[in-house]
Scaffold this active site. Structure first.
Site, short mmCIF file in Angstrom:
data_model
loop_
_atom_site.label_atom_id
_atom_site.label_comp_id
_atom_site.label_asym_id
_atom_site.label_seq_id
_atom_site.Cartn_x
_atom_site.Cartn_y
_atom_site.Cartn_z
N GLY A 1 -46.60 -28.33 33.91
CA GLY A 1 -47.76 -27.85 34.67
C GLY A 1 -47.42 -27.47 36.10
O GLY A 1 -48.26 -27.50 36.98
N SER B 1 -42.67 -22.77 33.60
CA SER B 1 -42.61 -22.41 32.17
C SER B 1 -42.00 -23.50 31.30
O SER B 1 -41.17 -23.22 30.42
CB SER B 1 -41.85 -21.10 31.97
OG SER B 1 -42.63 -20.05 32.44
N SER B 2 -42.44 -24.73 31.52
CA SER B 2 -41.97 -25.80 30.64
C SER B 2 -42.42 -25.54 29.20
O SER B 2 -41.69 -25.85 28.25
CB SER B 2 -42.47 -27.16 31.12
OG SER B 2 -43.88 -27.17 31.15
N ASP C 1 -42.47 -15.10 30.46
CA ASP C 1 -41.86 -16.43 30.47
C ASP C 1 -40.87 -16.59 29.32
O ASP C 1 -39.73 -17.01 29.51
CB ASP C 1 -42.94 -17.51 30.35
CG ASP C 1 -43.97 -17.41 31.46
OD1 ASP C 1 -43.71 -16.69 32.44
OD2 ASP C 1 -45.03 -18.05 31.35
#
Ligand code: GLA
Length: 334
Positions: A115, A119-120, A169
């Site tokens: 968060g 771009s986890s 992403d």
């Protein structure tokens, strides 16, 4: 589930390590086929495990007990815990492309803050896809190319979250490498690798947590659709075309997109000519455009950009990614 009787991967041990991304310049341009210039960060998501005989994926994370994803799953958005919706979406999407998928038991770990706008979620999607492709490749199945993998992961994100994100992403993570920026034309999906000069560093600074789920991100995507219905593709529009927009709100949104696409090209040109001051100024202009015209910044991010600009050797700074919180990115002379 796609089955292949000749397919016997054995209990292969597999480990993948996938980076997050930070966007240097070009935000809120990807979903209208515009230009973006991200790079990868030195923070990663790892999945380690082995194939398993049962037709399920069982994943354990650092903080959560096992998520069990049956291989005949039809929907990702109801999977619990919620982080497992991303790998679930990828398995569904790859299966629909005919990729053979077998059971797998593994652990997920990450150094990427969740968060934070790095771009986890895309890293987790791409890591899942890499495991699947690695196993499928051992059985002789052709690998999908980078764009096919990124598109499958983007659709997985849509399915998992309902957020209508663009391709940046996933594609920047699949195609990126350290020390290089990835110039992506989000219409043709052509990629040009641009070396990051050794005399600068790209830094990211965490400002506040955020999620794009339930944010105004989807509103911005809808406003761009509305603009394109009125004046045609934004990626082809010039600032002159914007005069045809009566609504001040739509005019400001469109002005951001059109000028941001231009700034990406100018930034690449500035790197080529070694004009790093100009590159920095373009990043700062991008921030102001996102803050004023596109309204995706926050007071905390604005203050962090101003404060970064006062630091030694900082050439430029801007919010990065979807906004509404997350990180800023800084260009610093070293
Ligand atoms: C989020 C989305 C991307 C992109 C950026 C803004 O990161 O996932 O597709 O739209 O916001 O540039």
């Amino acid at each position: 589930m796609v089955t292949d009787s000749a397919f016997d991967p054995g209990a292969a041990e597999i480990s993948v390590r996938v980076p997050g991304r930070v966007n240097i310049i070009g935000d809120h341009t990807d979903y209208t086929g515009g230009l973006v210039l991200p790079t990868v960060v030195d923070l990663h998501t790892m999945i380690t495990g082995s194939t398993a005989p049962e037709p399920v994926w069982t994943l354990t994370s650092q903080t959560h007990g096992p998520a069990v994803i049956p291989l005949d799953l039809e929907r990702a958005d109801t999977v619990e815990p919620a982080w497992a919706r991303y790998p679930a979406g990828v398995l569904i999407e790859l299966r629909s492309l005919g990729v053979p998928i077998v059971g797998f038991t593994g652990t997920v770990s990450t150094s990427l803050p969740v968060g934070a706008g790095l771009s986890s979620s895309a890293a987790l999607e791409v890591a899942t896809a890499r495991i699947v492709m690695d196993v499928a490749n051992r059985s002789g199945h052709d690998l999908l190319d980078d764009v096919e993998i990124a598109r499958a992961c983007q659709r997985a994100e849509h399915m998992a979250t309902g957020v209508p994100c663009g391709i940046m992403d996933q594609l920047s993570i699949v195609a990126g490498s350290p020390g290089w920026a990835t110039l992506i034309d989000c219409n043709s999906l052509d990629i040009v690798r641009i070396p990051i000069p050794a005399s600068v560093q790209i830094e990211h600074r965490f400002i506040s947590g955020r999620t794009l789920v339930g944010s105004e991100y989807a509103d911005r995507v809808a406003q761009c659709r509305e603009i394109e219905n009125l004046i045609g593709p934004l990626r082809e529009a010039s600032t002159r075309d914007l005069a045809r927009l009566d609504s001040d709100l739509l005019l400001r949104r469109a002005r951001h997109v059109v000028t941001e696409n231009r700034r990406v090209l100018d930034f690449v040109d500035a790197l080529h000519t070694g004009d790093l001051e100009r590159a920095g100024r373009l990043m700062t202009e991008s921030h102001r455009s996102l803050a004023v015209d596109y309204e995706t910044s926050t007071p905390e991010m604005d203050a962090a950009v101003e404060s970064a600009l006062g630091e030694p050797r900082v050439l430029g700074a801007r919010m990065t990614g979807g906004g509404f919180g997350g990180c800023i990115v800084i260009l610093r002379h070293i």
